[in-house]
Design an enzyme around this catalytic site. Sequence first.
Site, mmCIF file in Angstrom:
data_model
loop_
_atom_site.group_PDB
_atom_site.id
_atom_site.type_symbol
_atom_site.label_atom_id
_atom_site.label_comp_id
_atom_site.label_asym_id
_atom_site.label_seq_id
_atom_site.Cartn_x
_atom_site.Cartn_y
_atom_site.Cartn_z
ATOM 1 C CE LYS A 170 3.233 16.620 -13.803
ATOM 2 N NZ LYS A 170 3.020 16.360 -12.339
ATOM 3 C CD GLU A 245 16.780 6.754 -15.116
ATOM 4 O OE1 GLU A 245 16.841 5.831 -14.271
ATOM 5 O OE2 GLU A 245 17.657 6.966 -15.959
ATOM 6 C CB CYS A 279 13.985 4.808 -7.408
ATOM 7 S SG CYS A 279 15.174 6.047 -7.869
ATOM 8 C CD GLU A 371 9.917 1.535 -6.144
ATOM 9 O OE1 GLU A 371 8.971 1.957 -6.838
ATOM 10 O OE2 GLU A 371 11.102 1.837 -6.339
HETATM 11 P P1 NAP Z 1 4.290 8.660 -10.386
HETATM 12 O O1 NAP Z 1 2.895 8.689 -9.930
HETATM 13 O O2 NAP Z 1 4.655 7.781 -11.508
HETATM 14 O O3 NAP Z 1 4.658 10.182 -10.692
HETATM 15 C C1 NAP Z 1 5.822 10.618 -11.309
HETATM 16 C C2 NAP Z 1 5.490 11.839 -12.147
HETATM 17 O O4 NAP Z 1 4.613 11.484 -13.214
HETATM 18 C C3 NAP Z 1 4.763 12.943 -11.381
HETATM 19 O O5 NAP Z 1 5.152 14.190 -11.883
HETATM 20 C C4 NAP Z 1 3.327 12.636 -11.708
HETATM 21 O O6 NAP Z 1 2.452 13.698 -11.490
HETATM 22 C C5 NAP Z 1 3.432 12.264 -13.157
HETATM 23 N N1 NAP Z 1 2.310 11.491 -13.661
HETATM 24 C C6 NAP Z 1 1.402 10.741 -12.967
HETATM 25 N N2 NAP Z 1 0.503 10.196 -13.811
HETATM 26 C C7 NAP Z 1 0.841 10.607 -15.056
HETATM 27 C C8 NAP Z 1 0.292 10.380 -16.362
HETATM 28 N N3 NAP Z 1 -0.795 9.600 -16.553
HETATM 29 N N4 NAP Z 1 0.894 10.948 -17.438
HETATM 30 C C9 NAP Z 1 1.973 11.722 -17.276
HETATM 31 N N5 NAP Z 1 2.536 11.993 -16.077
HETATM 32 C C10 NAP Z 1 1.974 11.430 -14.980
HETATM 33 O O7 NAP Z 1 5.284 8.275 -9.260
HETATM 34 P P2 NAP Z 1 5.206 8.679 -7.741
HETATM 35 O O8 NAP Z 1 4.295 7.735 -7.066
HETATM 36 O O9 NAP Z 1 4.873 10.116 -7.661
HETATM 37 O O10 NAP Z 1 6.759 8.425 -7.326
HETATM 38 C C11 NAP Z 1 7.226 7.208 -6.765
HETATM 39 C C12 NAP Z 1 7.683 6.218 -7.826
HETATM 40 O O11 NAP Z 1 8.699 6.788 -8.651
HETATM 41 C C13 NAP Z 1 8.317 5.001 -7.252
HETATM 42 O O12 NAP Z 1 7.853 3.858 -7.933
HETATM 43 C C14 NAP Z 1 9.822 5.180 -7.510
HETATM 44 O O13 NAP Z 1 10.616 4.071 -7.620
HETATM 45 C C15 NAP Z 1 9.817 5.898 -8.777
HETATM 46 N N6 NAP Z 1 11.069 6.653 -8.892
HETATM 47 C C16 NAP Z 1 12.056 6.211 -9.721
HETATM 48 C C17 NAP Z 1 13.245 6.898 -9.825
HETATM 49 C C18 NAP Z 1 14.368 6.484 -10.732
HETATM 50 O O14 NAP Z 1 15.290 7.263 -10.945
HETATM 51 N N7 NAP Z 1 14.367 5.309 -11.297
HETATM 52 C C19 NAP Z 1 13.417 8.049 -9.094
HETATM 53 C C20 NAP Z 1 12.399 8.467 -8.248
HETATM 54 C C21 NAP Z 1 11.228 7.769 -8.163
HETATM 55 P P3 NAP Z 1 1.711 13.814 -10.044
HETATM 56 O O15 NAP Z 1 2.763 14.281 -9.121
HETATM 57 O O16 NAP Z 1 0.632 14.794 -10.238
HETATM 58 O O17 NAP Z 1 1.220 12.447 -9.687
#
Ligand code: NAP
Length: 464
Positions: A170, A245, A279, A371
Amino acid sequence: MKAHDGMYIGGQWRPARGPDTIAVVNPADEQVIAHVPAGTADDVDDAVRAAREALPGWAATPPAERAARIAALRDVLVARADEIAETVTAELGAPLQLSQTVHAGVPVLVAGSYAELAASYSFEEKTGNSTVLLEPVGVVGAITPWNYPLHQVVAKVAPALAAGCTVVLKPAEDTPLTAQLFAEAVDEAGLPAGVFNLVTGLGPVAGQALAAHEDVDLVSFTGSTAVGRQIGATAGGAVKRVALELGGKSANVILPSADLAKAVNVGIANVMSNSGQTCSAWTRMLVHKDQYDEAVALARAAVAKYVPGERIGPLVSAKQQQRVRGYIEKGVAEGARLVAGGPEAPRETGYYVSPTVFADVTPEMTIAQEEIFGPVVSLIKYEDEDDALRIANGTVYGLAGAVWAADEAEAVAFARRMDTGQVDINGGRFNPLAPFGGYKQSGVGRELGPHGLSEYLQTKSLQF
Ligand code: NAP
Ligand code: MG
């Protein structure tokens, strides 16, 4: 942009079960470029069933044959690199050159590394009178973010396939077109039907259904700490494996003996790359008090090269742009000094944020703790090495970091004391085999290389 109006399940593009779609927006000009289906729990269920059916066959496929399929997949990623780069630029907004070198280039390295590892890894070990079999965990539910749309997918799917697992992906709602291209590549590479499946959709609907599905054996998630915490709790409740992650707030520690200009320039480039949406970005620059003013001047000069719309792209969405501008306002309100950039949008159209440098940032300020995920760097002054270490380790995160010193051994000694999963010594170089993942709230588990492969394996001991 070309988009599929179905899901890739069981080796074919099938109509979605529901009528809803997601509009994909180009963040540079705010135009809708495509629509993809918004998956439901029923789509996820179909995909998990297909992955379960494909599991016994793929798990029993000899590792050398799995390696050959992953190598074929890498070759398709190479052949379609231009299309991948253009797609990432269209839906993420990254400058084309960055899309070519990093967004299209790095996944080729990672897929290649797993083609080699699948062929060379010991899936059987001996210890005393036992033989230990390393077997695939099973069906993997992979949930990925938008910031590195292809890398995040390949960093999960390639090791899962190498291990003999099957996958349901997904991807992020903001970057589904790159994920559809990846599914095309899987198909073209001749992977057996059902080994890889794609369900596009919203996190709280399709993502939640996948994370909670009782027939998923391992959930591998990359994204925010808030969602990761929830996914970890769900997986814990079901007693299933989980890899997380999550976010970071990494420190770039410049020791007094370092080449200050180089450390500041590379540090600024590290944060500005991908518009700060990395990240592992070193968003806190730690400088000795005697070199602080010089470092501020160097940082101001370095950031001037990042002209929005040229060297630096927009943020992925209006929501992210608002969030980052909010953090910049908060930095000003809490008393940090703006030396470049600011909260005003630098362009009328597109989700751009001005490359921003804050000085006089204290370790407890919001901009030094949370962050931001945008092109914002905070310069923090330290008194001595112990103070620098306290500041470097003083957040809930521990994903990455950097240390600069004249002498490598001096930098390594400092790095050993840091609570973080990756440290670049005097700049470092990307290594696709090095384990990537977090200490503390930056996550659980590791990706890339043999450590990343072992996440997808479970052991069975035979005693003789
Ligand atoms: P996010 O909202 O957590 O989304 C990540 C993924 O999870 C997306 O596919 C999202 O779908 C999905 N998601 C959201 N709510 C969910 C739920 N309740 N249950 C299951 N899946 C769900 O993160 P983001 O805001 O898109 O991305 C930025 C964040 O990711 C930052 O905090 C960054 O640090 C972190 N990040 C970490 C790494 C690492 O390797 N450590 C790498 C990249 C990013 P949707 O797209 O539909 O929201
Ligand atoms: Mg989200």
